[in-house]
Write a protein that holds these residues in place. Structure first.
Motif, short mmCIF file in Angstrom:
data_model
loop_
_atom_site.label_atom_id
_atom_site.label_comp_id
_atom_site.label_asym_id
_atom_site.label_seq_id
_atom_site.Cartn_x
_atom_site.Cartn_y
_atom_site.Cartn_z
N ALA A 233 0.83 -1.20 0.00
CA ALA A 233 0.00 0.00 0.00
C ALA A 233 0.87 1.25 0.00
O ALA A 233 0.56 2.22 -0.69
CB ALA A 233 -0.94 -0.01 1.19
N GLU A 234 1.94 1.22 0.77
CA GLU A 234 2.83 2.38 0.82
C GLU A 234 3.44 2.65 -0.55
O GLU A 234 3.63 3.79 -0.95
CB GLU A 234 3.94 2.14 1.84
N GLY A 235 3.74 1.61 -1.29
CA GLY A 235 4.36 1.77 -2.60
C GLY A 235 3.48 2.48 -3.60
O GLY A 235 3.96 3.15 -4.51
N PHE A 236 2.17 2.36 -3.46
CA PHE A 236 1.27 3.01 -4.41
C PHE A 236 1.15 4.51 -4.18
O PHE A 236 0.59 5.21 -4.99
CB PHE A 236 -0.10 2.34 -4.39
N LEU A 237 1.70 4.98 -3.09
CA LEU A 237 1.73 6.43 -2.85
C LEU A 237 2.93 7.07 -3.52
O LEU A 237 3.04 8.28 -3.55
CB LEU A 237 1.74 6.71 -1.35
N ARG A 238 3.80 6.27 -4.06
CA ARG A 238 5.00 6.78 -4.72
C ARG A 238 4.65 7.35 -6.09
O ARG A 238 3.69 6.95 -6.73
CB ARG A 238 6.05 5.68 -4.88
N ASN A 239 5.48 8.28 -6.55
CA ASN A 239 5.21 8.96 -7.81
C ASN A 239 5.79 8.26 -9.03
O ASN A 239 5.34 8.49 -10.14
CB ASN A 239 5.76 10.39 -7.76
N TYR A 240 6.78 7.43 -8.83
CA TYR A 240 7.48 6.84 -9.97
C TYR A 240 7.22 5.35 -10.07
O TYR A 240 7.12 4.64 -9.07
CB TYR A 240 8.99 7.10 -9.84
N ARG A 241 7.11 4.89 -11.31
CA ARG A 241 6.84 3.47 -11.57
C ARG A 241 7.91 2.57 -10.96
O ARG A 241 7.62 1.50 -10.46
CB ARG A 241 6.73 3.23 -13.07
N THR A 242 9.17 3.02 -11.01
CA THR A 242 10.25 2.19 -10.48
C THR A 242 10.11 2.00 -8.97
O THR A 242 10.40 0.93 -8.45
CB THR A 242 11.63 2.78 -10.81
N GLU A 243 9.66 3.06 -8.28
CA GLU A 243 9.45 2.93 -6.83
C GLU A 243 8.29 1.99 -6.54
O GLU A 243 8.36 1.17 -5.64
CB GLU A 243 9.16 4.30 -6.22
N LYS A 244 7.21 2.10 -7.31
CA LYS A 244 6.06 1.20 -7.13
C LYS A 244 6.48 -0.24 -7.41
O LYS A 244 6.11 -1.16 -6.68
CB LYS A 244 4.92 1.61 -8.05
N ALA A 245 7.28 -0.42 -8.45
CA ALA A 245 7.75 -1.77 -8.81
C ALA A 245 8.57 -2.36 -7.67
O ALA A 245 8.48 -3.56 -7.39
CB ALA A 245 8.56 -1.73 -10.10
N ARG A 246 9.36 -1.55 -7.02
CA ARG A 246 10.18 -2.03 -5.90
C ARG A 246 9.30 -2.58 -4.78
O ARG A 246 9.57 -3.65 -4.23
CB ARG A 246 11.05 -0.89 -5.38
N PHE A 247 8.23 -1.87 -4.44
CA PHE A 247 7.34 -2.33 -3.39
C PHE A 247 6.57 -3.59 -3.81
O PHE A 247 6.32 -4.47 -2.98
CB PHE A 247 6.37 -1.22 -2.97
N ILE A 248 6.22 -3.68 -5.08
CA ILE A 248 5.56 -4.89 -5.57
C ILE A 248 6.52 -6.07 -5.46
O ILE A 248 6.13 -7.18 -5.08
CB ILE A 248 5.09 -4.71 -7.03
N ASN A 249 7.79 -5.84 -5.76
CA ASN A 249 8.79 -6.90 -5.65
C ASN A 249 8.95 -7.36 -4.21
O ASN A 249 9.10 -8.56 -3.95
CB ASN A 249 10.12 -6.42 -6.23
N ILE A 250 8.89 -6.44 -3.28
CA ILE A 250 8.97 -6.80 -1.86
C ILE A 250 7.76 -7.65 -1.47
O ILE A 250 7.89 -8.67 -0.77
CB ILE A 250 9.07 -5.54 -0.97
N ALA A 251 6.58 -7.26 -1.92
CA ALA A 251 5.36 -8.03 -1.63
C ALA A 251 5.45 -9.42 -2.25
O ALA A 251 5.03 -10.41 -1.64
CB ALA A 251 4.14 -7.28 -2.15
#
Length: 69
Positions: free
Chosen positions: A2-20
Motif C-alpha cells: 500500500a505504501e508503494g502506491f503512494l510513490r510517484n514513480y513506476r520504479t518505486e512502485k515496482a520495488r514495493f511490488i517486488n517486496i510483496a
C-alpha cells in the motif's frame, strides 16, 4: 505494498511490488513447512498454496507491467 502506491514513480512502485512478491513466497515456504510438520491438514495446505501462488502470479504480472518502459 500500500505504501508503494503512494510513490510517484513506476520504479518505486515496482520495488514495493517486488517486496510483496518476495513476502508471498515466504508465506508459501512457511505453508510447505507447516504441511511437512503436519501443523495443517493437506486440504488446507493445498487450498492456501493455490491462493498464495495466484497472488504471486498477480504480483509478478503487475511488477512486469510497471517495469516495462
Amino acid at each position: 505494498m500500500a505504501e508503494g502506491f503512494l510513490r510517484n514513480y513506476r520504479t518505486e512502485k515496482a520495488r514495493f511490488i517486488n517486496i510483496a512478491y518476495s513476502s508471498a513466497w515466504e508465506v508459501i515456504n512457511l505453508l510447505i513447512l507447516s504441511s511437512d510438520l503436519e501443523f495443517i491438514k493437506e486440504d488446507k495446505y493445498l487450498d492456501s498454496r493455490k491462493k498464495a501462488e495466484h497472488i504471486t502470479n498477480q504480483l509478478n504480472a503487475l511488477y512486469k507491467t510497471l517495469k516495462a518502459d
